[in-house]
Design an enzyme around this catalytic site. Sequence first.
Site, PDB file in Angstrom:
ATOM      1  N   HIS B 136       0.737  -1.204  -0.129  1.00  0.00           N
ATOM      2  CA  HIS B 136       0.344  -0.092  -0.011  1.00  0.00           C
ATOM      3  C   HIS B 136       1.232   1.339   0.107  1.00  0.00           C
ATOM      4  O   HIS B 136       1.932   1.113   0.366  1.00  0.00           O
ATOM      5  CB  HIS B 136      -0.868   0.024   1.258  1.00  0.00           C
ATOM      6  CG  HIS B 136      -1.865   0.950   1.235  1.00  0.00           C
ATOM      7  ND1 HIS B 136      -1.784   2.222   1.519  1.00  0.00           N
ATOM      8  CD2 HIS B 136      -3.379   0.682   1.183  1.00  0.00           C
ATOM      9  CE1 HIS B 136      -2.846   3.021   1.568  1.00  0.00           C
ATOM     10  NE2 HIS B 136      -4.015   2.091   1.347  1.00  0.00           N
ATOM     11  N   ASP B 213       3.101  -4.336   8.104  1.00  0.00           N
ATOM     12  CA  ASP B 213       1.709  -3.545   7.897  1.00  0.00           C
ATOM     13  C   ASP B 213       0.472  -4.429   8.279  1.00  0.00           C
ATOM     14  O   ASP B 213       0.302  -5.208   7.254  1.00  0.00           O
ATOM     15  CB  ASP B 213       1.768  -2.893   6.759  1.00  0.00           C
ATOM     16  CG  ASP B 213       0.249  -2.097   6.168  1.00  0.00           C
ATOM     17  OD1 ASP B 213      -0.524  -2.399   6.900  1.00  0.00           O
ATOM     18  OD2 ASP B 213       0.455  -1.788   5.282  1.00  0.00           O
ATOM     19  N   GLN B 216      -4.581  -5.178   7.152  1.00  0.00           N
ATOM     20  CA  GLN B 216      -5.602  -6.011   6.421  1.00  0.00           C
ATOM     21  C   GLN B 216      -5.460  -7.366   7.119  1.00  0.00           C
ATOM     22  O   GLN B 216      -6.118  -8.322   6.932  1.00  0.00           O
ATOM     23  CB  GLN B 216      -5.089  -6.281   5.045  1.00  0.00           C
ATOM     24  CG  GLN B 216      -5.517  -5.122   4.286  1.00  0.00           C
ATOM     25  CD  GLN B 216      -6.737  -4.619   4.033  1.00  0.00           C
ATOM     26  OE1 GLN B 216      -7.686  -5.286   4.343  1.00  0.00           O
ATOM     27  NE2 GLN B 216      -6.777  -3.321   3.680  1.00  0.00           N
ATOM     28  N   LYS B 239     -10.722  -0.809  10.322  1.00  0.00           N
ATOM     29  CA  LYS B 239     -10.678  -1.944   9.527  1.00  0.00           C
ATOM     30  C   LYS B 239     -11.105  -3.391  10.283  1.00  0.00           C
ATOM     31  O   LYS B 239     -11.494  -4.625   9.773  1.00  0.00           O
ATOM     32  CB  LYS B 239      -9.410  -2.114   8.653  1.00  0.00           C
ATOM     33  CG  LYS B 239      -9.348  -1.135   7.626  1.00  0.00           C
ATOM     34  CD  LYS B 239      -8.020  -1.291   6.670  1.00  0.00           C
ATOM     35  CE  LYS B 239      -7.384  -0.281   6.254  1.00  0.00           C
ATOM     36  NZ  LYS B 239      -8.161   0.304   5.180  1.00  0.00           N
ATOM     37  N   CYS B 377      -4.777   2.460  -3.712  1.00  0.00           N
ATOM     38  CA  CYS B 377      -3.557   2.843  -3.275  1.00  0.00           C
ATOM     39  C   CYS B 377      -2.241   2.044  -3.196  1.00  0.00           C
ATOM     40  O   CYS B 377      -1.488   1.730  -2.592  1.00  0.00           O
ATOM     41  CB  CYS B 377      -3.574   3.118  -1.746  1.00  0.00           C
ATOM     42  SG  CYS B 377      -4.683   4.544  -1.263  1.00  0.00           S
TER      43      CYS B 377
END
Lengths: 145, 419
Positions: B136, B213, B216, B239, B377
């Site tokens: 991303h 990261d 998700q 999220k 993104c």
Amino acid sequence: METTSIPEREEAIINEFMLFDDWMGKYEYLIELGKDLPLIEDAYKTDDFRIRGCQSQVWLRPDRANSHVVYRADSDAMITKGLIALLIRVLSDQPPAAVAEADVQFLEEIGLKEHLSSTRKNGLQSMVQQMKAYARALAQDEQTA
Amino acid sequence: MPTSVDSAAPRTQPFDVAAVRAQFPTLQGTVHGDQPLVYLDNAATSQKPDMVIDRIRAYYAEENSNVHRGVHRLSQVATDAYEGAREKIARFIHAAHTHEVIFTRGTTEGINLVAYSLGASLLSAGDEIIVSEMEHHSNIVPWQMLCERVGATLRVIPVSDAGALDYTAYTDMLGEQTGLVAIGHISNALGTINPVQQMIADAHAVGALALIDGAQSTQHTRVDVQALDCDFFCFSGHKMFGPTGIGVLYGKEALLNAMPPFQGGGDMIDRVSFEGTTYDALPHKFEAGTPHIEGAIGLGAAVDFLEGLDMDAVQAHETDLLTYATEQLQTIDGLRIIGTAQEKASVISFLMGDAHPYDVGTLLDQMGIAVRTGHHCTEPLMDRYGIPGTVRASFALYNTRDDVDRLVQALQRIQPLLS
């Protein structure tokens, strides 16, 4: 030859779209209209003629025909093409001053106003503004000429 | 293995999706008049359960006060709730210490915090940071900015046609010049689950640090930061069924202690004078100013929500959705799925013939189906595939096979319009 005014053309489009009672027919028609869009020549599909802020790519180029402003455009998305085709139908081949002062309202009335919302980022608003900016520049040229 | 009484017995309770859906008010709604909402934009943000919404309301109705340092009752209540949320989150990701959980605005701020605070002391000219082609933008741009600042180089692990990382390329890149590996746990655009545990171990083997990261992943899978042995792990509340504007940076204690503050202000100091200021201990050192109190508390409630579910059953349900949706979408003529890695979360990016994603998304919206269109993104990744973007359907635990059917029927309906 007499040019129909911007409000007259808007009225005609509103009447056409009144024939559709569901979104499907409306979008089908919009996509059909996009297929008749007066296309910009590939040579002008450059950053100079690109409208910023659209999810799809949009190019728009003004020209002068007699004392009128005419537009050609293209997009890689069909719905966007249809929307520009509507704008061109209303604003192209008009006196520049009339375009510069136009208050384009018909998109709301034909139930496509979601394309004008800020969340869309599709830049229909910037398309209208760009068309008017071109027209304003032409109108000023005429005054100084 | 626990002793099994009956080997045929299911390992988990069946997942009651209807009961879970009933807890999400937005999912009961309609759009464009009478179209029941099919929400498939979960990789962008998730909907919120009553537990989270009610908790935020209760905070403002009964507990609102600024946290820390207050002598009065409400301030103590608010502080307990805020710090209690931190404890819940530390337990949720299995951090060794509660003070390793730093509240941020979200994943992006967590990554920026590390890039800014750790960056200059970790890296110098000639050093390298490794990211992947599927990252991303928020796991690319902060590192590019850091590289510019210190004269380091950004290395990029290529992605295969299927959407998996080229692991050999990664190990070839690793060396003593590697300062940091920053990698997405699950790709937001492709759904690929990256082999982060192995990647972290390989990074450590050359003396590099590893940042994950996790934007998700926390909503789909159990995360154990100690088992992963990652040095940093960032994620966002919104999220994972929590509020927007709150996220977490987890970092190993020793690293966080060695790092200078990111922002200065109130709440992060030990003592301030014009001769010099000393900083507060972890985690407050990194939380300047009045924090996002109700956000943290709401995120705590989201953790309660997730911990109330059987995550094995949730994962089985999401795997079923992914498999079913993949099968059903492939019945559509000319539909091409972008991202077919072996290890995938319930995210499906696709293109339908030559139709522009924007057209597909606009028409799906008319039928009440919320998907995302565009580059997600991840412009370098879209460039890698030579496409302007995709239509992305991303599923959460509250989605159903019925949602998949609605999506597929809608695509079949609009296909003639767009061809």
